[in-house]
Design a protein around this motif. Structure first.
Motif, PDB file in Angstrom:
ATOM      1  N   ASN B 129       0.821  -1.219   0.000  1.00  0.00           N
ATOM      2  CA  ASN B 129       0.000   0.000   0.000  1.00  0.00           C
ATOM      3  C   ASN B 129       0.852   1.266   0.000  1.00  0.00           C
ATOM      4  N   ALA B 131       3.860   1.460  -1.120  1.00  0.00           N
ATOM      5  CA  ALA B 131       4.515   1.519  -2.435  1.00  0.00           C
ATOM      6  C   ALA B 131       3.598   2.188  -3.456  1.00  0.00           C
ATOM      7  N   ILE B 132       2.304   1.894  -3.431  1.00  0.00           N
ATOM      8  CA  ILE B 132       1.362   2.549  -4.353  1.00  0.00           C
ATOM      9  C   ILE B 132       1.370   4.048  -4.110  1.00  0.00           C
ATOM     10  N   ASN B 133       1.393   4.429  -2.831  1.00  0.00           N
ATOM     11  CA  ASN B 133       1.411   5.846  -2.487  1.00  0.00           C
ATOM     12  C   ASN B 133       2.682   6.524  -2.999  1.00  0.00           C
ATOM     13  N   GLY B 135       4.039   5.640  -5.814  1.00  0.00           N
ATOM     14  CA  GLY B 135       4.057   5.479  -7.263  1.00  0.00           C
ATOM     15  C   GLY B 135       4.997   4.384  -7.734  1.00  0.00           C
TER      16      GLY B 135
END
Lengths: 140, 180
Positions: B129, B131-133, B135
């Motif tokens: 999660n 990591a998504i933030n 990018g």
């Protein structure tokens, strides 16, 4: 052969598309949310696999994106907010459909431009032909 | 003259298109520049890999120039990269923080014990999660953070000696000069 067998076959084939679903997120009980969620999955690109949206990709990153979007839809965020969240982190490329903006006008307008060019060419050719035909007639 | 134009124009358009497509062949679509460059690191709070009770957050990335390296034991390219990171860590120019991405804690600890640990500290992102933030779309990726906690550069893919010499060290030194 019993006549209902092919009918059943067709029905099964139609229904079986749900069996191909790779999404492991639980469906929303609210059909509006579920529809929005599924629509968003169509519109976000899986950056690991490039030419797939996250609805159709079984890449781990696509699963993470689905989880993120599922959570955001559940928290009441709008489609625009969710897309903005993705674009702010991954850039415009994360949208499957490129947005219409200054650096993409040629991409969107290009086909129409080409069409216009083709029409102009056709018009020119027709005009010349008719002129040639007139000349032939008058010279006869 | 006009007649000739009718024939030349489509050819010109075709040549232009071929030019675009030719260039497109050699562009790497995975090298999209991160929109986060020039922005502060996203807020996060993660457990440390070595000490799950301790947390690692964005405040740790302020005060000095640092690298954040996204890695995982399942990531094949990270194996080669780790040697490069160990070399860089030995030079003591910059702290390297790790973001252990969607990994298994035990395998990660074993990997570091066996191959050496180049990281000053490691945040453990088991869900991906954070990591998504940030990018992130794969491992390995490396972020260069300045003393104010702003992301200044991102390298996608395994770091090599060349990348360190050409891309990272000059930028690190420039940021240092900027900061003093």
């Amino acid at each position: 052969m019993k006549p209902w067998i092919p009918v059943l076959g067709c029905v099964l084939l139609l229904v079986s598309r749900f069996a191909f679903a790779i999404d492991s997120e639980p469906p929303f009980t609210n059909p509006v949310l579920e529809h929005r969620y599924e629509h968003l999955l169509q519109e976000i690109r899986c950056l690991q696999c490039m030419d797939e949206n996250i609805a159709n990709s079984d890449a781990p990153l696509a699963a993470d994106f689905r989880r993120q979007i599922h959570a955001m839809v559940g928290e009441g965020e709008s489609d625009a907010q969710i897309k903005r969240y993705m674009v702010q982190r991954y850039g415009d490329f994360v949208l499957y459909k490129p947005p219409l903006q200054a650096n993409t006008w040629l991409l969107w307008g290009g086909p129409f431009l080409l069409l216009l060019l083709a029409f102009t060419a056709v018009a020119l050719v027709i005009r010349r032909r008719s002129r040639l035909a007139d000349q032939e007639q008058s010279s006869r | 003259m006009r007649r000739r134009l009718v024939f030349i124009l489509p050819v010109l358009v075709l040549i232009a298109l071929i030019g675009f497509f030719w260039r497109g062949l050699y562009l790497n679509p995975t090298l999209v520049t991160s929109p986060l460059i020039g922005k502060p690191v996203p807020d996060f709070s993660l457990p440390r890999l070595h000490d799950p009770k301790a947390t690692f957050d964005q405040n740790r990335l302020k005060g000095r120039v640092s690298l954040v390296n996204v890695w995982a034991t399942w990531c094949f390219a990270c194996r080669e990269e780790q040697q490069m990171l160990l070399n860089l860590a030995k030079q003591n120019v910059v702290p390297i923080y790790g973001l252990d991405y969607k990994d298994d804690r035990q395998s990660a600890l074993r990997w570091l014990a066996e191959r050496g640990n180049p990281y000053t500290a490691i945040a453990f992102d088991s869900t991906g999660n954070v990591a998504i933030n940030w990018g992130v779309y794969g491992a390995p990726e490396t972020f260069l953070i300045d003393q104010h906690g702003i992301i200044r550069y991102k390298y996608i893919g395994p770091i090599t000696t060349e990348v360190i010499q050409r891309e990272l060290l000059p930028r690190i030194h420039a940021l240092r000069r900027e900061g003093t």
